[in-house]
Write an enzyme that holds these catalytic residues in place. Structure first.
Site, PDB file in Angstrom:
ATOM      1  CB  SER A  42      -0.884  -0.016   1.254  1.00 43.61           C
ATOM      2  OG  SER A  42      -1.279   1.290   1.608  1.00 43.61           O
ATOM      3  N   GLY A  43       0.529   2.183  -0.905  1.00 47.36           N
ATOM      4  CA  GLY A  43       1.233   3.464  -0.931  1.00 47.36           C
ATOM      5  C   GLY A  43       0.983   4.255   0.343  1.00 47.36           C
ATOM      6  CG  LEU A  44      -2.587   5.358   3.662  1.00 47.33           C
ATOM      7  CD1 LEU A  44      -2.327   6.853   3.763  1.00 47.33           C
ATOM      8  CD2 LEU A  44      -4.077   5.057   3.873  1.00 47.33           C
ATOM      9  CG  ASP A  54      -0.864   7.924  -0.178  1.00 45.58           C
ATOM     10  OD1 ASP A  54       0.056   7.638  -0.971  1.00 45.58           O
ATOM     11  OD2 ASP A  54      -1.999   7.391  -0.224  1.00 45.58           O
ATOM     12  CG  ASP A  81      -0.768   2.097  -4.183  1.00 42.21           C
ATOM     13  OD1 ASP A  81      -0.886   2.601  -5.317  1.00 42.21           O
ATOM     14  OD2 ASP A  81      -1.208   2.622  -3.143  1.00 42.21           O
ATOM     15  CG  ASP A  83       1.214   6.330  -5.504  1.00 45.35           C
ATOM     16  OD1 ASP A  83       0.321   5.667  -4.944  1.00 45.35           O
ATOM     17  OD2 ASP A  83       2.125   6.880  -4.875  1.00 45.35           O
ATOM     18  CD  GLU A 110      -3.643   6.424  -7.532  1.00 40.96           C
ATOM     19  OE1 GLU A 110      -3.547   5.394  -6.844  1.00 40.96           O
ATOM     20  OE2 GLU A 110      -3.806   7.557  -7.035  1.00 40.96           O
ATOM     21  CE  LYS A 116      -1.745   9.086  -3.869  1.00 38.10           C
ATOM     22  NZ  LYS A 116      -1.993   7.648  -3.946  1.00 38.10           N
ATOM     23  CG  ASN A 118      -5.419   8.218   0.667  1.00 40.93           C
ATOM     24  OD1 ASN A 118      -6.593   8.216   1.020  1.00 40.93           O
ATOM     25  ND2 ASN A 118      -4.706   7.124   0.572  1.00 40.93           N
ATOM     26  CB  SER A 119      -8.783   7.636  -3.073  1.00 39.99           C
ATOM     27  OG  SER A 119      -7.926   7.244  -4.102  1.00 39.99           O
ATOM     28  NE  ARG A 155      -6.760   3.831  -6.591  1.00 38.56           N
ATOM     29  CZ  ARG A 155      -6.161   3.948  -5.405  1.00 38.56           C
ATOM     30  NH1 ARG A 155      -5.248   3.072  -5.038  1.00 38.56           N
ATOM     31  NH2 ARG A 155      -6.462   4.938  -4.603  1.00 38.56           N
ATOM     32  CG  HIS A 186     -10.669   3.385  -4.684  1.00 38.13           C
ATOM     33  ND1 HIS A 186     -11.176   2.594  -3.685  1.00 38.13           N
ATOM     34  CD2 HIS A 186      -9.669   4.107  -4.097  1.00 38.13           C
ATOM     35  CE1 HIS A 186     -10.537   2.824  -2.558  1.00 38.13           C
ATOM     36  NE2 HIS A 186      -9.614   3.738  -2.776  1.00 38.13           N
TER      37      HIS A 186
HETATM   38  C1  SPV Z   1      -3.382   2.537  -0.647  1.00 39.09           C
HETATM   39  O1  SPV Z   1      -3.520   1.636   0.181  1.00 39.09           O
HETATM   40  O2  SPV Z   1      -2.394   3.259  -0.699  1.00 39.09           O
HETATM   41  C2  SPV Z   1      -4.440   2.786  -1.634  1.00 39.09           C
HETATM   42  C3  SPV Z   1      -5.804   2.481  -1.321  1.00 39.09           C
HETATM   43  O3  SPV Z   1      -4.129   3.317  -2.682  1.00 39.09           O
HETATM   44  S1  SPV Z   1      -6.552   3.928  -0.760  1.00 39.09           S
HETATM   45  O4  SPV Z   1      -5.879   4.363   0.441  1.00 39.09           O
HETATM   46  O5  SPV Z   1      -7.913   3.533  -0.537  1.00 39.09           O
HETATM   47  O6  SPV Z   1      -6.480   4.945  -1.782  1.00 39.09           O
HETATM   48 MG    MG Z   2      -2.370   4.248  -2.637  1.00 41.87          MG
END
Ligand code: SPV
Ligand code: MG
Length: 303
Positions: A42-44, A54, A81, A83, A110, A116, A118-119, A155, A186
């Protein structure tokens, strides 16, 4: 079996499969030992673990290095991930070459802009990439990979950024047309309705991946019946680690002692086991010359 092939099998499996988040070698190992057949890098979680946001504050090479430790520590495949791919199609090509050489089975890119966000933060203000430009990144990735089983996931962030279901579908179909192996759709709603509507309108046979972080209350059987291939539990080891570390630090601060914690936390023996200490001891036995024990003037009872 190659990790890339393992990942392909997960995607093609008739039942829903699960990836669990990890953010370093230790957490990746814990995911594998728990029985998960794959890992979400996971990027986060990785950026949080590095103490940054992130927002691509960690460089792409720092992320790849983190994921390489995870791959070295485990035998199950990793979906990284990646990004936005850290640039344009050319950066994506270089990324794919690096990931293949480091034993990473799959990557997810994505359709937003670098850097980027975070979503789940200010989603409506997040600009999407041009659909044709993002499709070019997918074609570049597929053209670059050497191992035919390396997987590229696209994504779709349209629903996150406040666009319509039509736009999300239009993009997903375009990315499929560009040759992507799976679509991650997502959503940041607390109900799974958007995801289920997307799936009702998706008839390509191309596998669908989801991330139920906000719509977490939905049973997995609902996703399975709707035809989801892969569910990603995206950040729960990082979040549980935060809770545990905050509690431990507060207790030690308050009590000015570690005594009450000792029985509640992992033993040093468990740390050494997770690090694979036994393998090194056996290898030393095999490869080091036999020497007489070192005689010291150690104080009796000292470690
Ligand atoms: C991550 O886990 O870094 C994701 C998922 O990209 S989210 O945090 O839902 O964007
Ligand atoms: Mg991410």
């Amino acid at each position: 079996m190659k990790k890339t092939t393992q990942f392909r099998r997960l995607l093609a499996s008739p039942q829903v499969e699960f990836l669990m988040e990890a953010h370093n070698g230790l957490s990746a190992k814990i995911v594998e030992e728990a029985g998960f057949k794959g890992i979400w890098a996971s990027g986060l979680a990785m950026s949080a673990g590095l103490g940054v946001r992130d927002n691509n504050e960690a460089s792409w090479t720092q992320v790849v290095e983190t994921v390489e430790f995870m791959a070295d520590a485990t035998t199950v495949p990793i979906l990284m991930d990646a990004d936005t791919g850290y640039g344009n199609f050319n950066n994506v090509r270089r990324l794919v070459r690096k990931l293949e050489s480091r034993g990473v089975a799959a990557m997810c890119i994505e359709d937003k802009l670098f850097p980027k966000t975070n979503s789940f933060i200010r989603g409506e203000q997040q600009p999407l990439a041009r659909m044709d430009e993002f499709a070019g990144k997918i074609r570049a990735a597929k053209d670059t990979q050497v191992d035919p089983d390396f997987t590229v996931v696209a994504r779709v962030e349209a629903l996150i950024a406040g666009w319509s279901m039509d736009e999300a579908l239009r993009r997903a179909y375009a990315y499929r047309e560009a040759g992507v192996d799976a679509i991650l759709i997502h959503s940041k709603q607390s109900s799974p309705d958007q995801i289920l509507e997307f799936l009702r309108n998706w008839d390509t046979g191309c596998p669908v991946v989801i991330v139920p972080t906000i719509y977490f209350a939905t049973p997995s059987s609902v996703f399975e019946q709707a035809g989801v291939s892969l569910v990603i539990w995206a950040n729960h080891l990082m979040r549980s680690a935060i809770t545990a570390m905050q509690a431990t630090a507060a207790t030690i601060m308050r009590e000015r002692s570690v005594a009450s914690l000792e029985p509640k936390i992992a033993s040093l023996a468990e740390v050494f086991r997770l690090q694979g200490e036994a393998e090194l001891a056996a290898a030393e036995e095999k490869f080091l010359p036999k020497t007489a024990p070192i005689v010291t003037d150690k104080v009796p009872g000292a470690v």
